[in-house]
Design a protein around this motif. Sequence first.
Motif, short mmCIF file in Angstrom:
data_model
loop_
_atom_site.label_atom_id
_atom_site.label_comp_id
_atom_site.label_asym_id
_atom_site.label_seq_id
_atom_site.Cartn_x
_atom_site.Cartn_y
_atom_site.Cartn_z
N LEU A 212 -6.24 -1.13 -16.03
CA LEU A 212 -6.15 -1.43 -17.46
C LEU A 212 -5.33 -0.37 -18.19
O LEU A 212 -4.54 -0.70 -19.09
CB LEU A 212 -7.56 -1.50 -18.05
N ASN A 213 -5.47 0.88 -17.79
CA ASN A 213 -4.68 1.95 -18.41
C ASN A 213 -3.18 1.74 -18.17
O ASN A 213 -2.37 1.92 -19.09
CB ASN A 213 -5.09 3.32 -17.84
N ILE A 214 -2.82 1.37 -16.95
CA ILE A 214 -1.40 1.13 -16.66
C ILE A 214 -0.89 -0.06 -17.46
O ILE A 214 0.24 -0.04 -17.99
CB ILE A 214 -1.22 0.90 -15.14
N ALA A 215 -1.73 -1.10 -17.60
CA ALA A 215 -1.33 -2.26 -18.40
C ALA A 215 -1.09 -1.86 -19.85
O ALA A 215 -0.12 -2.30 -20.48
CB ALA A 215 -2.39 -3.36 -18.30
N VAL A 216 -1.96 -1.00 -20.40
CA VAL A 216 -1.78 -0.56 -21.78
C VAL A 216 -0.52 0.28 -21.92
O VAL A 216 0.21 0.17 -22.92
CB VAL A 216 -3.02 0.23 -22.24
N LEU A 217 -0.22 1.11 -20.92
CA LEU A 217 1.03 1.88 -20.95
C LEU A 217 2.24 0.95 -21.04
O LEU A 217 3.18 1.21 -21.79
CB LEU A 217 1.14 2.77 -19.71
N VAL A 218 2.20 -0.13 -20.26
CA VAL A 218 3.30 -1.09 -20.31
C VAL A 218 3.36 -1.76 -21.68
O VAL A 218 4.45 -1.92 -22.26
CB VAL A 218 3.14 -2.15 -19.19
#
Length: 460
Positions: A212-218
């Motif tokens: 989820l953190n990586i998705a938010v970064l994107v």
Amino acid sequence: MNNLVRLLQKLDYMRMVVGICIILDGYPLIFFFRETVGLAPGSTAFTALALAGGLMLMVPFTVLRKLYRPNVTMFWMGISFLLLCIFYMYFYNPYPFFQLSGKHMVYYLYIVLFLFLLINVPNDIIPVFVPVVVVFTLVSNLGLVYALITDPTWAIGQRATITLNNGGDPGSGNPHAFSRNAFMGVVACAIWLVKPKIHIFFRLLSLFAGILNIAVLVLTQTRSAIVALMAALALFMYFNVRPAQIRTAVRGMFRPVPILVMLVGVVGVIFFFQRYSFVLEVLISYVSSFVERNLETLYAMLGLKSQGADYKAVLDDSTANRSESATFFRNVLAGHLHMLILGYGYDYLYLDVPIMEALTNYGILGFALFGGVNGLVLYHSWKIMRHNPNPLSVFLAYFYMLILIQILTNGRPNEISFWFPMALMIRFIGVEHLFPAYLSEKGPPEVQGQYVVIPHAEPT
């Protein structure tokens, strides 16, 4: 009875860490309750009260009775820079009718109080720090997802953020706050995932939170956080992965069980994207938009034309501002070099490059103090990445990669968003040899220079 006492102690340490997280990374949750929930839309007083609540949570029962040694050199350099900023604000201000001195003094007060409370916070928060960060960043990300789903002004393709000031322009917010939260979450999840003897439930929680953190970064499309993540990943590989390990891992992949797991994973991913094809379209849209926006900036910086002869690429606002800042700085070096001795004065010009602004506005002394404290943090972070002394130090070392990118790309040298994490690093970076042996992941450390660590002795 002893187990109950230990549990209460752990909960008390968690309480302090939650307070630290509110100060360090509280804006995503503050924006959620302030704007999305509607408790106090556009209220800076609400933000100040929330940060004050974080400070209150940090107060230990031993406050003023037991102090812990920070990195003394970094401490005095940081305090000296803040005092220099305050002195310039009152006595060397290029704006004779500066109206924000009271507001800025509140910012400096929060920084000093945070640093003071950190010196009171015990070293024993180290074992619980990373798990609390994982949960805190996960909750913040879930709040952002809810805000995006319920915000009628937000559409897929815009940068992920919570709209501020109760209905401004669509997507008008601060994506950098959410990208910082996501970056912190990725680092914390990675540290918790590789830690041995972790229950499978918490490993799955870390894996979900990390994705989820990586998705938010994107979704936030923040260049500084993405570059910092790539730098942190490269450094992690450099310090922790050896050629022999790579060869062993590759050989292990060609065994029946790993091959079966990979096949099941590939089939699962294909099925997921066939069932929810819009997710793939959204990801492709964000990646292509991010690439196009950065290529546009590159074309403009090189003076090239894209999309045909009649279209000339232009810089985005942030890059255009930094380009103008670089031009201003070159002009100063060419014809007004003497102005850099004392600088142009307090907040004279917003250059959007903190390290450059420290020299331009606060002169040689300001540049030496600001650059010096960052140089020391970078030096100690490099050592920590190599030796991995404890989870908190490792987290701060990799988290500093984001701060390092930001002091070269965006912000001001006297902002609280910079000095809150720097205060935490002043307290815990470069003093690992002072921590009790039971907080180290490698047992009692060796003698280092003039310091000898006595196991289970809590330094004051």
